[in-house]
Design an enzyme around this catalytic site. Sequence first.
Site, mmCIF file in Angstrom:
data_model
loop_
_atom_site.group_PDB
_atom_site.id
_atom_site.type_symbol
_atom_site.label_atom_id
_atom_site.label_comp_id
_atom_site.label_asym_id
_atom_site.label_seq_id
_atom_site.Cartn_x
_atom_site.Cartn_y
_atom_site.Cartn_z
ATOM 1 N N HIS A 169 56.067 14.453 41.343
ATOM 2 C CA HIS A 169 54.712 14.909 41.677
ATOM 3 C C HIS A 169 53.970 13.861 42.514
ATOM 4 C CE1 HIS A 169 51.424 17.872 40.172
ATOM 5 N NE2 HIS A 169 51.146 17.438 41.395
ATOM 6 N N GLU A 219 55.794 18.437 32.935
ATOM 7 C CA GLU A 219 55.868 17.120 33.578
ATOM 8 C C GLU A 219 55.492 16.030 32.579
ATOM 9 O OE1 GLU A 219 53.529 17.124 37.171
ATOM 10 O OE2 GLU A 219 54.737 18.700 38.098
ATOM 11 N N ARG A 233 52.544 23.943 42.356
ATOM 12 C CA ARG A 233 52.493 23.751 40.916
ATOM 13 C C ARG A 233 53.771 24.320 40.319
ATOM 14 N NH1 ARG A 233 49.115 20.641 41.884
ATOM 15 N NH2 ARG A 233 47.044 20.345 40.936
#
Length: 318
Positions: free
Chosen positions: A279, A260, A231
């Site tokens: 991601h 993000e 993360r």
Amino acid sequence: MSALNIVVLNPLADRHRELILAAEPNVTILVTDEANALEHMPSCHILVTWGWMETRHLYQAAPHLEWIHALSAGVEKLLFPEIQAADTILTNAKGIHGIPVSEHVLAMMLAFSRGLTVSLRQQETRQWKRIPAGELHGSTLAIVGLGSIGREIAKKAKALGMTVLASKQEVTTELFVDKLYPPDDDSLLEMLAKADFTVTALPLTESTQNRIRLQHFTAMKPSAYFFNIARGAIVNENDLVTALEQNLIAGAGLDVFACEPLPESSPLWSMPNVIITPHVAALSPAYLDRSVKLFADNLTRFIQGREMLNVVDKVKGY
């Protein structure tokens, strides 16, 4: 037992429905999305969602909800006060991500080691220029957080002839780890100083937020590479930028970020020694098959009153 209503906030293929119904035929499966989920919550017994979805308002509207299952490993958006104070079961998909994430990490490591990051840029300008290339064999990998993903990374790294170091809360016997370190800061700094490659695979909790900071990058070798597939908030991004700008480390492979999508203004975009992926490390054609299979197994356990898999400690956050 009366029929259970399962609300799923993700599309399901027929094979996924069949897998759930094979585990327990006496259920009703309602597939919907975030925008329309609220209307189904008064009759919902089990909610299948993602750990990054906002579900607090759904929980508050679901008086019969007994269990929430996250299709992801992270459950940060599911740890709101109401569920923490209740008996509602919370489970996640921990254990299904190891194969794609470990392959993603190795891809980035090999790209740096073999100079592919430079070769691709040279290809764009049609340059024929040989560049130095290294080997993963004989180098040292440090894994910060040895869970299921970390173990799969360690397994592949050992197959390539690497020395593997790892930090973990509990001391255990690990087949693919040469040395295990406790998670305290002195031990972490000692481990980082020995590594040629470091990957963080920690869950995001209050204690791991901002865990990797400038002092940790300073402890690394100037020739070392850093990878984050966990993360973004685990790493102090400003400190990482500083470490890259000041050549405290050689480069970074990043799949996750504090914000993000990564803002266009981030200096990370233009750094030649950084690999950025949006991601996607856990993505795989088999992802939902694995996640639904795990849920179906847990559904059988839930119905039978047996011990369930991947029950999240709602205080620890994992």
